[in-house]
Design an enzyme around this catalytic site. Sequence first.
Site, PDB file in Angstrom:
ATOM      1  N   LYS A   1       0.861  -1.178   0.000  1.00 27.36           N
ATOM      2  CA  LYS A   1       0.000   0.000   0.000  1.00 27.36           C
ATOM      3  C   LYS A   1       0.901   1.233   0.000  1.00 27.36           C
ATOM      4  O   LYS A   1       1.096   1.885   1.021  1.00 27.36           O
ATOM      5  CB  LYS A   1      -0.921  -0.026   1.218  1.00 27.36           C
ATOM      6  CG  LYS A   1      -2.211   0.736   0.980  1.00 27.36           C
ATOM      7  CD  LYS A   1      -3.264   0.419   2.017  1.00 27.36           C
ATOM      8  CE  LYS A   1      -4.501   1.248   1.783  1.00 27.36           C
ATOM      9  NZ  LYS A   1      -5.280   0.812   0.616  1.00 27.36           N
TER      10      LYS A   1
ATOM     11  N   GLU B   1      -8.105  -5.404 -10.217  1.00 27.08           N
ATOM     12  CA  GLU B   1      -8.685  -4.581  -9.157  1.00 27.08           C
ATOM     13  C   GLU B   1      -9.437  -3.411  -9.761  1.00 27.08           C
ATOM     14  O   GLU B   1      -9.318  -3.116 -10.948  1.00 27.08           O
ATOM     15  CB  GLU B   1      -7.571  -3.974  -8.291  1.00 27.08           C
ATOM     16  CG  GLU B   1      -6.845  -4.941  -7.414  1.00 27.08           C
ATOM     17  CD  GLU B   1      -6.172  -4.221  -6.242  1.00 27.08           C
ATOM     18  OE1 GLU B   1      -6.859  -3.471  -5.529  1.00 27.08           O
ATOM     19  OE2 GLU B   1      -4.968  -4.424  -6.076  1.00 27.08           O
TER      20      GLU B   1
HETATM   21  C1  LIG Z   1      -6.341  -0.034   0.262  1.00 28.83           C
HETATM   22  C2  LIG Z   1      -6.589  -0.719  -1.040  1.00 28.83           C
HETATM   23  C3  LIG Z   1      -7.634  -1.645  -1.229  1.00 28.83           C
HETATM   24  C4  LIG Z   1      -8.646  -1.953  -0.167  1.00 28.83           C
HETATM   25  O1  LIG Z   1      -8.104  -2.455   1.007  1.00 28.83           O
HETATM   26  P1  LIG Z   1      -8.941  -2.417   2.357  1.00 28.83           P
HETATM   27  O2  LIG Z   1      -8.025  -2.991   3.365  1.00 28.83           O
HETATM   28  O3  LIG Z   1     -10.162  -3.223   2.156  1.00 28.83           O
HETATM   29  O4  LIG Z   1      -9.263  -0.981   2.605  1.00 28.83           O
HETATM   30  C5  LIG Z   1      -7.739  -2.264  -2.456  1.00 28.83           C
HETATM   31  N1  LIG Z   1      -6.893  -1.992  -3.473  1.00 28.83           N
HETATM   32  C6  LIG Z   1      -5.892  -1.102  -3.327  1.00 28.83           C
HETATM   33  C7  LIG Z   1      -4.980  -0.845  -4.473  1.00 28.83           C
HETATM   34  C8  LIG Z   1      -5.699  -0.432  -2.110  1.00 28.83           C
HETATM   35  O5  LIG Z   1      -4.694   0.438  -1.983  1.00 28.83           O
END
Ligand SMILES: *Cc1c(COP(=O)(O)O)cnc(C)c1O
Length: 360
Positions: free
Chosen positions: A205, A241
């Site tokens: 992330k 995604e």
């Molecule tokens: C943060 C994020 C998510 C969702 O993650 P959660 O933990 O459910 O908030 C999905 N895809 C990406 C690229 C992200 O950065």
Amino acid sequence: MGFSLSILPWIYTAKYINQSWKGNFEEKKHFSFEEELQLSSQDKSELLAKRNELGQLPMVSYTSQYGMGCFEGLKAFPQKDGSLKIFRPDENAKRMKSSMEGLHMPGIDEKVFLNAVKGIAKRNQELGFTPEYASVWEKDNFLSGHSIYIRPFTYSEAAIGLGYSEAPWFIVISTPVSSYFGTGSSKAITTDRIRATKRGTGWIKCDANYVIPTLAKKEAEQQGYMEAIFLDSMESKYIEEGSSSNFFILLNDGTLVTPSLGDTILPGITRKSIMTLAVDMGLTVVERQISIEEALDAGKECFVTGTAAGISFLESMTHKGKTKVFNAGKMGELTKELLLTLKGIQYGSKEDKYNWMVSV
Ligand SMILES: *Cc1c(COP(=O)(O)O)cnc(C)c1O
């Protein structure tokens, strides 16, 4: 859209010094919640701008120059008994640590992370800056519920060459949020941009991962869609995604499919939770590759998940000029059941049998 940069008064900052995290809570300038509501918009924006300053952060750093930073997003929910509970913060703590280590920074200690997110949520609540539970939210099963969005992130030491951050800051701020997506379009379109490649940073992330999804999402919005869907980088064939959310599809045969994790997919905590809830409901949940063709041919309900949005159903998906409408453009029954179960757990109206909710 419920995000605004109204940073709440209490923040947390820590720095990695001499092999350990040294942190403290800081109360930024504020008036009472009611007084702040009365401020002129100019006074309010000056006050908020002050809250968004942290004097010790260097202008030129690995983070500001090269995107070497990572972050988390989690939410605290007001409960009927007046308390405030955070959804699965232990999971965010683990992921933050692995993101930081993925960028070769010292990882945050999970206890430091939990203490920080709970601490600022509690202190801001005590100041009266947290939305109070409202019974009217029950009428729409908490779809209109408010919450506190908590944003932990890193920031590197001063630097201009390329390098790893050895002495990063770990900072936590928070801001109130209402619901994330508006009531407008929930149409999705595939993008031919690539979000993540094999052996890249898609699973982390990190700040740098958000550049391409922002471009793709804005391009989708300009064409009248809500969400951009990314396909894999090798064949542009398999769904990966949404722009910052994980993808799910219920197939006509009744199985719920989500793309399997690898190094190109972010391991979402909402994704993991939805899989648990769906299995509990008796569904067959499968993590595997799913091609865009299969999704368009055999999809019945489709949605994306993430902390900000929770669950957002997709009414349709467009790929190379062909549009598939799911469930006549309405939120499907399974999507709705999952959404209401998740919200119910978060706002305390449904049993929290997995102990996901943590008191501040
Ligand atoms: C943060 C994020 C998510 C969702 O993650 P959660 O933990 O459910 O908030 C999905 N895809 C990406 C690229 C992200 O950065």
